[in-house]
Design an enzyme around this catalytic site. Structure first.
Site, PDB file in Angstrom:
ATOM      1  N   LYS A 226       0.791  -1.243   0.000  1.00  0.00           N
ATOM      2  CA  LYS A 226       0.000   0.000   0.000  1.00  0.00           C
ATOM      3  C   LYS A 226       0.821   1.291   0.000  1.00  0.00           C
ATOM      4  O   LYS A 226       0.374   2.344   0.447  1.00  0.00           O
ATOM      5  CB  LYS A 226      -1.011   0.031   1.172  1.00  0.00           C
ATOM      6  CG  LYS A 226      -1.852  -1.214   1.343  1.00  0.00           C
ATOM      7  CD  LYS A 226      -2.325  -1.816   0.052  1.00  0.00           C
ATOM      8  CE  LYS A 226      -3.364  -1.009  -0.670  1.00  0.00           C
ATOM      9  NZ  LYS A 226      -3.639  -1.613  -2.012  1.00  0.00           N
TER      10      LYS A 226
ATOM     11  N   HIS B  67       7.158  -7.414  -2.142  1.00  0.00           N
ATOM     12  CA  HIS B  67       6.941  -6.668  -0.899  1.00  0.00           C
ATOM     13  C   HIS B  67       7.899  -7.162   0.187  1.00  0.00           C
ATOM     14  O   HIS B  67       7.686  -6.907   1.375  1.00  0.00           O
ATOM     15  CB  HIS B  67       5.500  -6.856  -0.406  1.00  0.00           C
ATOM     16  CG  HIS B  67       4.468  -6.161  -1.235  1.00  0.00           C
ATOM     17  ND1 HIS B  67       4.587  -4.852  -1.626  1.00  0.00           N
ATOM     18  CD2 HIS B  67       3.279  -6.591  -1.732  1.00  0.00           C
ATOM     19  CE1 HIS B  67       3.502  -4.512  -2.330  1.00  0.00           C
ATOM     20  NE2 HIS B  67       2.709  -5.550  -2.421  1.00  0.00           N
TER      21      HIS B  67
ATOM     22  N   SER C  32      -4.690   2.931   4.091  1.00  0.00           N
ATOM     23  CA  SER C  32      -4.841   2.257   2.806  1.00  0.00           C
ATOM     24  C   SER C  32      -4.950   0.738   3.004  1.00  0.00           C
ATOM     25  O   SER C  32      -5.775   0.069   2.363  1.00  0.00           O
ATOM     26  CB  SER C  32      -3.650   2.611   1.917  1.00  0.00           C
ATOM     27  OG  SER C  32      -3.835   2.106   0.623  1.00  0.00           O
TER      28      SER C  32
HETATM   29  P1  A3P Z   1      -4.885   4.911  -1.100  1.00  0.00           P
HETATM   30  O1  A3P Z   1      -5.572   3.666  -0.599  1.00  0.00           O
HETATM   31  O2  A3P Z   1      -4.380   5.765   0.014  1.00  0.00           O
HETATM   32  O3  A3P Z   1      -5.689   5.668  -2.081  1.00  0.00           O
HETATM   33  P2  A3P Z   1      -0.110  -0.275  -3.764  1.00  0.00           P
HETATM   34  O4  A3P Z   1      -0.075  -0.136  -5.239  1.00  0.00           O
HETATM   35  O5  A3P Z   1       1.242  -0.389  -3.129  1.00  0.00           O
HETATM   36  O6  A3P Z   1      -1.070  -1.331  -3.309  1.00  0.00           O
HETATM   37  O7  A3P Z   1      -0.631   1.115  -3.190  1.00  0.00           O
HETATM   38  C1  A3P Z   1      -1.968   1.518  -3.366  1.00  0.00           C
HETATM   39  C2  A3P Z   1      -2.083   2.964  -2.951  1.00  0.00           C
HETATM   40  O8  A3P Z   1      -1.427   3.781  -3.944  1.00  0.00           O
HETATM   41  C3  A3P Z   1      -3.523   3.432  -2.890  1.00  0.00           C
HETATM   42  O9  A3P Z   1      -3.552   4.428  -1.878  1.00  0.00           O
HETATM   43  C4  A3P Z   1      -3.698   4.005  -4.293  1.00  0.00           C
HETATM   44  O10 A3P Z   1      -4.778   4.892  -4.415  1.00  0.00           O
HETATM   45  C5  A3P Z   1      -2.362   4.719  -4.465  1.00  0.00           C
HETATM   46  N1  A3P Z   1      -2.056   5.019  -5.867  1.00  0.00           N
HETATM   47  C6  A3P Z   1      -2.117   4.186  -6.931  1.00  0.00           C
HETATM   48  N2  A3P Z   1      -1.836   4.840  -8.081  1.00  0.00           N
HETATM   49  C7  A3P Z   1      -1.582   6.124  -7.734  1.00  0.00           C
HETATM   50  C8  A3P Z   1      -1.238   7.295  -8.484  1.00  0.00           C
HETATM   51  N3  A3P Z   1      -1.121   7.269  -9.801  1.00  0.00           N
HETATM   52  N4  A3P Z   1      -1.060   8.451  -7.796  1.00  0.00           N
HETATM   53  C9  A3P Z   1      -1.195   8.486  -6.458  1.00  0.00           C
HETATM   54  N5  A3P Z   1      -1.515   7.420  -5.701  1.00  0.00           N
HETATM   55  C10 A3P Z   1      -1.710   6.241  -6.333  1.00  0.00           C
END
Ligand code: A3P
Length: 292
Positions: A46, A105, A135
Site C-alpha cells: 500500500k 513486498h 490504505s
Molecule cells: P490509497 O488507498 O491511500 O488511495 P499499492 O499499489 O502499493 O497497493 O498502493 C496503493 C495505494 O497507492 C492506494 O492508496 C492508491 O490509491 C495509491 N495510488 C495508486 N496509483 C496512484 C497514483 N497514480 N497516484 C497516487 N496514488 C496512487
C-alpha cells in the site's frame, strides 16, 4: 479483542506474517534466479507499488502507451505471489523474456540472494506509516484472503504490532533504508512523488540509465496520474474477478493522497501512534513526511 480467526489465512515466514498460500511455496521464492538486467520494485504493501510500477514500465517502453495495455500483474509479476490456478509470480518471471521488472513486498534481508549476487537494480518506494495503515485497512476489506480488520483503531494496533502481511512497517522500512547507500538501490518516497512527480520520474530515469527527455517525462506524468490510472483497466485491478477484489467495497485506486490519515486518527490514537513510532524508529535517520 483479537479473534482467533484473524490468523486463519496467515502464517509466519522468517518471523513475518505471510499469506499461507504464498508461504507454501517459499522454497521457490528463495531459490529464484535473478538475471543481471532485472529491475526490482520493492515496497511495503500500500505504498504506491502500482504507481511506481507503471512509471517504470512506461520508461522501459519509451512512453508508448500502446505497449502498456496488459494488466499490471501480467507485465510486472509479483515475485512471491501464489494463488492456486490463478497467480504464480515465480513461474511468470521464469517464462518472461528480459528485461524483467519484478514486484516484491519483501524486506531487504528476505529478497532472494540471487538479486544481490547479480547486482540487480532495486527501487524501494516508501510511504508514511499512517497513510499506509489507512490504505491497508481498506485493502483488508476489499481484497480476498484478509480477515475482518475490525474498527480502524483495532486495525492500527495490529499494524503497530506487525500483525499484518509483511509484518512490521518499521522493520521493513528500516531494512531497506540500511541499503540506501548501495549504488544499486534507489530509495524513493511517495510523498516526494506527490509533491514533484517530474523530479522523481527524472531521478528514476537517471538511475535506470535513460536520458530524461521532457517529452517522455510529460507523457509518463499524464499516463500515470491518479485519475488516468483509476480509469485504466490495465492499472486499476478491475480485471480481476470480484471474488479477488471487490471495488464496490472500496476501489483499489481509492484516494491517492498524502495526509488522508487525518480523517481516521483521533488525537489520542495519533499520540499513541507517534510514541510507538519514536520507539520503533529510534536511532534511524529516516524521516518520512506525513503531510506535504
Ligand atoms: P490509497 O488507498 O491511500 O488511495 P499499492 O499499489 O502499493 O497497493 O498502493 C496503493 C495505494 O497507492 C492506494 O492508496 C492508491 O490509491 C495509491 N495510488 C495508486 N496509483 C496512484 C497514483 N497514480 N497516484 C497516487 N496514488 C496512487
Amino acid at each position: 479483542m483479537m479473534d482467533s480467526s484473524y490468523f486463519e489465512n496467515f502464517t509466519e515466514v522468517h518471523g513475518i506474517i505471510m499469506y499461507k498460500e504464498f508461504a507454501q511455496y517459499w522454497d521457490d521464492v528463495e531459490a529464484f534466479q535473478a538475471r543481471p538486467d532485472d529491475v526490482v520494485i520493492a515496497t511495503y504493501p500500500k505504498s504506491g507499488t502500482t504507481w511506481i510500477s507503471e512509471i517504470i514500465y512506461m520508461i522501459y517502453k519509451e512512453s508508448d502507451v500502446e505497449k502498456c495495455q496488459d494488466a499490471t500483474y501480467n507485465r510486472i509479476p509479483y515475485l512471491e505471489c501464489r494463488a492456486e490456478g490463478i497467480m504464480n509470480g515465480v513461474k511468470q518471471l521464469n517464462e518472461m523474456l528480459s528485461p524483467r521488472i519484478v514486484k516484491t513486498h519483501l524486506p531487504s534481508e528476505q529478497l532472494p540472494n540471487s538479486f544481490w549476487e547479480k547486482n540487480c537494480k532495486m527501487i524501494y518506494l516508501c510511504r508514511n506509516a499512517k497513510d499506509v495503515a489507512v490504505s491497508y485497512y481498506y485493502f483488508f476489506q476489499m481484497a480476498s484472503g484478509h480477515p475482518n480488520p475490525g474498527t480502524f483503531p483495532e486495525f492500527v494496533e495490529k499494524f503497530m504490532d506487525g500483525q499484518v502481511p509483511y509484518g512490521s512497517w518499521y522493520k521493513h522500512t528500516r531494512s531497506w533504508w540500511e541499503k540506501r547507500e548501495n549504488p544499486h538501490v534507489l530509495f524513493l518516497f511517495y510523498e516526494d512523488m506527490k509533491e514533484d512527480i517530474r523530479k522523481e520520474i527524472k531521478k528514476v530515469m537517471q538511475f535506470l540509465g535513460r536520458k530524461p527527455s521532457e517529452e517522455l517525462v510529460e507523457k509518463i506524468v499524464h499516463h500515470t496520474s491518479f485519475q488516468e490510472m483509476k480509469n485504466n483497466p490495465a492499472t486499476n485491478y478491475t480485471t480481476l474477478p470480484e471474488e479477488a477484489m471487490n471495488h464496490k467495497v472500496s476501489p483499489f485506486m481509492r484516494k491517492g493522497i498524502t495526509g488522508d490519515w487525518k480523517n481516521y486518527f483521533t488525537v489520542a490514537l495519533n499520540e499513541r501512534f507517534n510514541m510507538h513510532y519514536e520507539q520503533q524508529m529510534k536511532g534511524c535517520t529516516l524521516n518520512v513526511r506525513t503531510e506535504i
